[in-house]
Design a protein around this motif. Structure first.
Motif, PDB file in Angstrom:
ATOM      1  N   ALA A 195      -3.572   5.136   0.718  1.00 48.45           N
ATOM      2  CA  ALA A 195      -3.926   4.203  -0.350  1.00 48.45           C
ATOM      3  C   ALA A 195      -3.983   2.801   0.229  1.00 48.45           C
ATOM      4  O   ALA A 195      -3.388   2.521   1.276  1.00 48.45           O
ATOM      5  CB  ALA A 195      -2.902   4.282  -1.469  1.00 48.45           C
ATOM      6  N   THR A 196      -4.681   1.910  -0.452  1.00 47.10           N
ATOM      7  CA  THR A 196      -4.777   0.515  -0.016  1.00 47.10           C
ATOM      8  C   THR A 196      -3.611  -0.269  -0.599  1.00 47.10           C
ATOM      9  O   THR A 196      -3.315  -0.171  -1.786  1.00 47.10           O
ATOM     10  CB  THR A 196      -6.099  -0.095  -0.516  1.00 47.10           C
ATOM     11  N   ARG A 197      -2.958  -1.056   0.231  1.00 53.15           N
ATOM     12  CA  ARG A 197      -1.817  -1.830  -0.245  1.00 53.15           C
ATOM     13  C   ARG A 197      -2.271  -3.120  -0.914  1.00 53.15           C
ATOM     14  O   ARG A 197      -3.085  -3.857  -0.370  1.00 53.15           O
ATOM     15  CB  ARG A 197      -0.902  -2.196   0.915  1.00 53.15           C
ATOM     16  N   VAL A 198      -1.701  -3.359  -2.091  1.00 48.79           N
ATOM     17  CA  VAL A 198      -1.926  -4.631  -2.777  1.00 48.79           C
ATOM     18  C   VAL A 198      -0.752  -5.537  -2.420  1.00 48.79           C
ATOM     19  O   VAL A 198       0.397  -5.107  -2.489  1.00 48.79           O
ATOM     20  CB  VAL A 198      -1.997  -4.398  -4.306  1.00 48.79           C
ATOM     21  N   SER A 199      -1.035  -6.786  -2.015  1.00 50.34           N
ATOM     22  CA  SER A 199       0.034  -7.664  -1.542  1.00 50.34           C
ATOM     23  C   SER A 199       0.680  -8.432  -2.696  1.00 50.34           C
ATOM     24  O   SER A 199       0.004  -9.162  -3.423  1.00 50.34           O
ATOM     25  CB  SER A 199      -0.538  -8.655  -0.529  1.00 50.34           C
ATOM     26  N   ILE A 200       1.988  -8.293  -2.828  1.00 47.72           N
ATOM     27  CA  ILE A 200       2.680  -9.013  -3.896  1.00 47.72           C
ATOM     28  C   ILE A 200       2.695 -10.528  -3.649  1.00 47.72           C
ATOM     29  O   ILE A 200       2.384 -11.294  -4.561  1.00 47.72           O
ATOM     30  CB  ILE A 200       4.107  -8.434  -4.111  1.00 47.72           C
ATOM     31  N   PRO A 201       2.988 -10.990  -2.423  1.00 49.33           N
ATOM     32  CA  PRO A 201       2.927 -12.449  -2.214  1.00 49.33           C
ATOM     33  C   PRO A 201       1.548 -13.021  -2.536  1.00 49.33           C
ATOM     34  O   PRO A 201       1.439 -14.079  -3.156  1.00 49.33           O
ATOM     35  CB  PRO A 201       3.266 -12.614  -0.726  1.00 49.33           C
ATOM     36  N   ASP A 202       0.496 -12.330  -2.142  1.00 49.28           N
ATOM     37  CA  ASP A 202      -0.865 -12.798  -2.446  1.00 49.28           C
ATOM     38  C   ASP A 202      -1.078 -12.859  -3.949  1.00 49.28           C
ATOM     39  O   ASP A 202      -1.698 -13.806  -4.466  1.00 49.28           O
ATOM     40  CB  ASP A 202      -1.909 -11.847  -1.831  1.00 49.28           C
ATOM     41  N   MET A 203      -0.575 -11.846  -4.655  1.00 49.85           N
ATOM     42  CA  MET A 203      -0.732 -11.796  -6.107  1.00 49.85           C
ATOM     43  C   MET A 203      -0.031 -12.989  -6.753  1.00 49.85           C
ATOM     44  O   MET A 203      -0.539 -13.625  -7.680  1.00 49.85           O
ATOM     45  CB  MET A 203      -0.104 -10.484  -6.626  1.00 49.85           C
ATOM     46  N   VAL A 204       1.167 -13.299  -6.240  1.00 45.94           N
ATOM     47  CA  VAL A 204       1.941 -14.420  -6.780  1.00 45.94           C
ATOM     48  C   VAL A 204       1.189 -15.728  -6.538  1.00 45.94           C
ATOM     49  O   VAL A 204       1.071 -16.570  -7.430  1.00 45.94           O
ATOM     50  CB  VAL A 204       3.351 -14.469  -6.132  1.00 45.94           C
ATOM     51  N   ARG A 205       0.640 -15.891  -5.329  1.00 47.28           N
ATOM     52  CA  ARG A 205      -0.131 -17.116  -5.037  1.00 47.28           C
ATOM     53  C   ARG A 205      -1.374 -17.187  -5.901  1.00 47.28           C
ATOM     54  O   ARG A 205      -1.746 -18.255  -6.383  1.00 47.28           O
ATOM     55  CB  ARG A 205      -0.521 -17.166  -3.561  1.00 47.28           C
TER      56      ARG A 205
END
Lengths: 177, 626
Positions: B496-506
């Motif tokens: 699966a493709t990882r979704v980045s939590i830090p990127d989401m927060v930014r």
């Protein structure tokens, strides 16, 4: 046959339930059991109700269990109200059950058997098999209506393969206590 | 045909696979989590090609399965009962729009509640949404009803709810499983029908009338459903009985056994189709009895639909308690009471009150669940409390870290994602009340991705000022380590493709975003202070710290790479600070309460408790020996 299994989350109450259920089914008995899942793994009180031989409800009523098998002393006490008059209690305990309750249990004709299953498991090098030590103990005292050999067969069938030897030793050491 | 030991959830999963379900989705939640795991297990065992997905939320799970149904595939989605609240939006709409391939919705109710925020009854949501319900009382029945649910769904072209409760989901039963021929479908793919699938209000009215007609037809069908039957069998002449029972689910089976134990035989109508209730069946039964008690849980659903309740008792008149599980003890007491009132002699209950009294007198402390030894959440929350103190406000959320209530590190948890919104709400209110206390919100990685993102965007947009601690242990831990969108694997172990939590927060507009290891206490505390300073600085706002360390239960490698065995020294004076403020299960008060010792059976050598004794009585073993 109505059996209550009691212990702490992480002691393998669910696995012990499978061992008994599988053995009972192998000898042609119908099985209906109730387990705790989810949060109980985080060290909370865990209970399983196992009913062999034609039940429709997975719950055992207080005062009707034929056997109470406890992997922990405190959980044994907590679940004593489930045992029926004339039933059998099998407990992993260092010093036996509290004298306060022993008197009444005797009056009710309840047989109490205790063993230091933790010490046995430690001897085998694995605290994780305390549950099987207690099951072996209970079986050899006639508490389950199942033989130690039947439990061993169950352990073999449920695996995993690399754990079977240790699981068998645990059942045997419990049976010898 | 073979006899198999099946967990209720496995029986449902097997039913889904045997019925040729093409797409199965879920969000983890006790008591439902084993259903999707079961589908993965059985699809591999039986060699079926099924798309299985742990979705980011129940709403997502529902809609994915709905699209599958509209593509002509059989589809199913599973969740816990409060998860249905999240999926309610598409549920109500889908009931109007209908289905193509059979669509089964499986919300699992939790009377008690044993591990949920409410004891709500999913059947009542089905009633409000207008979809039929099948209500199993055993794993064997759940298997049969799963198959029937697909047929019902396709016959009437609407979603069907299968509603088990905890004592079915987590019951284990020896079940006769027949090898059914695999359901063969030739789905043609999505066929456009804008008046149905993109219906505007004027067409919605038409669809609503259509839905009402479907329900009427289903009610008639249910009169002859094999899931509704009378015990003892209808053949026995019961011309007029003082007391009759209408019951469903596990409450029905427990009632059967309680009556058998009491040595009493009463007419009992078992209902497996609680909505739409086959009212004719009910009223024919009610007419046979002087008084009828309706026994169901966790709420009144059958009872509410009975047209004439003159002789009917249940939850509405307080005969059945309105909260808590209907255990054998509760049912024994109320049935004994009802029978006595009806002039039927009953034996005394079997449980010994003397023994119960003695046990109670021993005052055994309750044993609530606790975070595991080595849990990274404990470290994060312990440092957080050390930094901000007991006065700060800690809005929390739902996951293993909810157990932070044990060390008073969580002040609220409402529903998924509420940590962020409650923090915003407390902040906006504090500007009016003048409350100056720090606000530190806690949310897990899975919960954040489920429903924390929108609240975070809202918080940034409205200028809320608080610290948000995202407790990222790389999994959905409490329910059994299911993957989140931030993981790189799927429900069946694929990539699966990882979704980045830090990127989401930014992406939500947060300027202060830091990732830190909660095991490193001093730097973590420093970071928390910086975050709080930032939040209240002139150009400040929400400050996010991501506490990054994998769940110790599912990935112990960081610890085994660097174990720190500890001992409690002789000087320990039994002040209990560590046990109460840090609360690791491996820190055990001695029986005489004079000191604390390590339970080496469960200690994982994380060394985190060294900082839990401010007196310095917990030390690394190498120091103690050397």
């Amino acid at each position: 046959m109505k059996i209550i299994l009691a212990g702490i989350g992480g002691q393998g109450v669910v696995f012990a339930t499978k061992i008994i259920s599988h053995a009972a089914m192998a000898r042609g008995e119908s099985v209906l059991a109730s387990e705790n899942h989810g949060m109980s793994q985080r060290g909370g009180s865990v209970q399983a109700h196992i009913k062999l031989g034609g039940s429709v409800s997975p719950l055992i009523r207080r005062g009707t269990a034929d056997a109470l098998i406890a992997f922990d002393h405190t959980e044994a006490i907590r679940n004593l109200p489930f045992i029926r008059a004339g039933g059998g209690v099998y407990v992993n305990s260092l010093n036996g059950l509290d004298p306060a309750v022993m008197g009444r249990l005797q009056e009710l004709g309840v047989s109490v058997f205790t063993l230091n299953a933790d010490a046995c498991a430690k001897e085998l090098g694995s605290p994780a098999v305390t549950n099987l030590v207690v099951l072996g103990f209970a079986a050899s005292h006639g508490g389950l209506g199942l033989s130690v050999d039947e439990l061993k067969e169950s352990a073999r069938a449920l695996g995993p393969a690399k754990a079977v030897e240790l699981n068998w030793k645990a059942l045997e050491i419990g049976a010898s206590q | 045909m073979s006899l198999q030991l099946l967990l209720g959830n496995d029986a449902i999963a097997l039913g889904l696979v045997q019925s040729g379900c093409g797409v199965a989705t879920a969000y983890p939640g006790t008591p439902s989590s084993e259903i999707l795991a079961g589908v993965v297990k059985f699809k591999k065992k039986l060699g079926r090609d099924i798309y299985t997905e742990w979705s980011a939320s129940e709403k997502v799970a529902f809609e994915i399965a709905l699209a599958a149904s509209w593509s002509g595939l059989r589809a199913a989605t599973a969740m816990k009962q409060v998860g249905l609240n999240v999926a309610a939006d598409p549920l109500f709409s889908a009931a109007y729009m209908g289905v193509v391939g059979g669509f089964v919705i499986i919300p699992c109710d939790d009377p008690g509640p044993l591990s949920s925020q409410t004891e709500q009854d999913s059947r009542l949501l089905a009633l409000a949404a207008k979809i039929p319900v099948l209500d199993p009382s055993t794993p064997a029945e759940a298997l049969a009803m799963t198959r029937a649910a697909f047929e019902l769904s396709e016959r009437y072209r609407l979603p069907v709810m299968l509603r088990p409760t905890t004592r079915v989901c987590h019951a284990v039963q020896s079940v006769e499983v027949n090898n059914v021929a695999p359901y063969l479908a030739h789905p043609a793919g999505f066929k456009k029908d804008p008046q149905r699938f993109a219906a505007t209000p004027v067409f919605r009215l038409k669809l609503h009338r259509e839905l009402n007609d479907k329900l009427q037809a289903i009610e008639t069908d249910f009169i002859s459903s094999p899931f509704n039957y009378q015990l003892p069998s209808a053949q026995e002449a019961i011309s007029h009985s003082k007391l009759g029972i209408i019951a469903s689910g596990v409450a029905c089976t427990t009632t059967q056994e309680v009556l058998a134990d009491l040595g009493v035989s009463l007419p009992l109508l078992k209902i497996g189709t609680p909505y739409p209730l086959p009212r004719k069946l009910i009223m024919d039964f009610v007419a046979q009895c002087e008084r009828v008690i309706v026994i169901e849980e966790p709420d009144a659903c059958i009872e509410l639909q009975i047209p004439d309740r003159t002789c009917v008792s249940g939850r509405l008149d307080g005969t059945i308690p309105n909260a808590g599980e209907l255990t054998p003890e509760v049912l024994t007491a109320l049935l004994a009471e009802a029978l006595t009132q009806a002039g039927v002699a009953v034996p005394p209950p079997p449980d010994d009150s003397a023994l119960a009294g003695l046990v109670q007198a021993l005052k055994i402390p309750p044993r609530p669940p606790r975070l595991c030894p080595g849990c990274s959440h404990r470290s994060a929350m312990y440092t957080m409390k050390h930094t901000f103190g007991p006065q700060a406000i800690y809005p929390g959320d739902i996951g293993c870290y909810s157990l932070g209530t044990n060390i008073r590190a969580i002040d609220t948890f409402v529903d998924m994602g509420a940590a962020v919104t409650m923090a915003s709400g407390f902040y906006q209110s504090s500007k009016i009340t003048g409350d100056k206390r720090p606000i530190v919100a806690l949310i897990g990685d899975s919960t954040f991705l489920h429903s924390g993102i929108v609240p975070l965007a809202n918080a940034v947009h409205t200028g809320a000022r608080f610290v948000l601690l995202i407790l990222d242990n790389h999994t959905t831990a409490m329910t059994g380590a299911q993957p989140t969108p931030a993981n790189d694997y799927t429900a069946d172990g694929g990539l699966a493709t990882r979704v980045s939590i830090p990127d989401m927060v930014r992406a939500c507009g947060v300027s202060f975003v830091r990732v830190a290891d909660p095991y490193a206490h001093a730097p973590f505390e420093q970071l928390l202070k910086e975050a709080q300073t930032y939040a209240h600085s002139p150009a400040g706002g929400v400050a996010v710290i991501i506490a990054d360390r994998p769940c110790v239960l599912y990935d112990r490698s960081p610890i085994t790479a660097n174990p720190i065995p500890v001992v409690v020294t002789e000087e320990c004076d039994g002040c209990r600070y560590c046990v109460e403020a840090f609360e690791c299960p491996a820190l055990v008060l001695s029986p005489d309460r004079s000191r604390v010792d390590i339970d080496y059976r469960i200690c994982v050598d994380c060394g985190q408790c060294i900082d839990a004794c401010y007196k310095g009585f917990i030390v690394p073993k190498e120091i103690a020996i050397g």
